[in-house]
Design an enzyme around this catalytic site. Structure first.
Site, PDB file in Angstrom:
ATOM      1  N   CYS A 109      85.060  -1.983   3.677  1.00 12.04           N
ATOM      2  CA  CYS A 109      83.806  -2.491   4.234  1.00 12.04           C
ATOM      3  C   CYS A 109      83.847  -4.017   4.308  1.00 12.04           C
ATOM      4  O   CYS A 109      83.494  -4.617   5.338  1.00 12.04           O
ATOM      5  CB  CYS A 109      82.627  -2.022   3.382  1.00 12.04           C
ATOM      6  N   CYS A 167      75.954  -9.019   0.167  1.00  8.25           N
ATOM      7  CA  CYS A 167      75.284  -8.005   0.984  1.00  8.25           C
ATOM      8  C   CYS A 167      74.327  -7.189   0.114  1.00  8.25           C
ATOM      9  O   CYS A 167      74.599  -6.928  -1.072  1.00  8.25           O
ATOM     10  CB  CYS A 167      76.303  -7.091   1.635  1.00  8.25           C
ATOM     11  N   CYS A 218      75.377  -4.034  -2.083  1.00  7.34           N
ATOM     12  CA  CYS A 218      76.364  -4.243  -3.150  1.00  7.34           C
ATOM     13  C   CYS A 218      75.974  -5.370  -4.106  1.00  7.34           C
ATOM     14  O   CYS A 218      76.828  -5.904  -4.817  1.00  7.34           O
ATOM     15  CB  CYS A 218      77.738  -4.537  -2.542  1.00  7.34           C
ATOM     16  N   CYS A 236      85.214 -10.385  -2.305  1.00  3.75           N
ATOM     17  CA  CYS A 236      85.082  -9.634  -1.057  1.00  3.75           C
ATOM     18  C   CYS A 236      86.388  -9.590  -0.282  1.00  3.75           C
ATOM     19  O   CYS A 236      86.561  -8.730   0.577  1.00  3.75           O
ATOM     20  CB  CYS A 236      83.970 -10.231  -0.192  1.00  3.75           C
TER      21      CYS A 236
END
Length: 245
Positions: free
Chosen positions: A121, A202, A205, A229
């Site tokens: 993602c 985000c 998360c 990330c």
């Protein structure tokens, strides 16, 4: 674009460090940021909890520097509002980056990829868009700091990141330095900070940080092996690819 030096030797990085960062007692960050050897620069910002300090600090030196924001499609609405507030307040040269719609439709049609495969993602929504955008730059600037967690405790102020140089101007700042800078320049705080969010990514998360936890403990809290990330690569990073047509 700066190429990764053959054999791992890096005369440019060594020279920049010697001229501006010979040791912790002699840090000339303003001189480093103004050094023409850095080439074309971009500042990458998440518009998170501490982002205003970096944005203000760098744009006082380079008012027109492109500020790259990765619009993942999963941000808190408060983050988007904060981005717009700071862009106006600081006169930012804001560039919004977005993932390729076709990739998202193919790999995350139901919007649950963050739960099934958070690394994928982040790759689709953050790493690829940033890699595409950075193709036109030699150096990028991040807001990472040593005090933010164990994985960043030895963070250098300037480093290699794939084929780019990366500067971390606030690497040696502590939390008191950040707070003092916010106060000295009357910078607005991210609206989620007062709700316990010490590090903001985000929405799916990110959770508030609990008492005694690491500042980044609220990021990917359900995935203890994930701490970044993926946009912060090491010297051998390979996320360079052509922008889809």
């Amino acid at each position: 674009m700066t190429n990764w030096p053959a054999g791992g030797a890096d005369p440019l990085l060594d020279a920049l460090q010697a001229d501006h960062l010979p040791d912790l007692g002699h840090v000339d960050m303003a001189g480093l940021l103004c050094d023409p050897r850095l080439g074309r620069m971009a500042l990458v910002s998440s518009f998170g909890a501490e982002s205003a300090a970096l944005l203000h600090y760098v744009t006082r030196v380079h008012p027109d520097i492109p500020v790259l924001f990765i619009e993942t499609g999963c941000h808190f609405s408060e983050t988007l509002a904060y981005r717009d507030l700071l862009a106006g307040l600081l006169g930012l040269n804001l560039v919004n980056l977005r993932p390729v719609p076709g990739l998202i439709a193919q790999e995350d049609p139901d919007g649950t990829l963050h739960a099934r495969d958070p690394n994928m993602c982040c790759m689709l929504r953050k790493t690829f868009p940033l890699a595409d955008a950075l193709e036109g730059f030699d150096t990028w600037i991040s807001g990472r700091k040593r005090y933010q967690g164990q994985t960043r405790a030895a963070l250098p102020a300037i480093e290699r990141d794939g084929s780019h140089l990366k500067v971390n101007p606030l690497a040696f700042w502590d939390q008191a330095d950040v707070e003092a800078y916010f106060a000295a320049h009357d910078l607005p705080r991210h609206p989620l900070v007062d709700r316990g969010y010490a590090s903001i990514g985000c929405a799916p998360c990110t959770r508030p940080v609990r008492a005694g936890e690491d500042l980044r403990a609220g990021r990917w809290a359900d995935n203890p092996d994930k701490t970044e990330c993926g946009i912060h690569l090491g010297p051998d990073g390979r996320f360079a690819r052509r922008r889809p047509h």
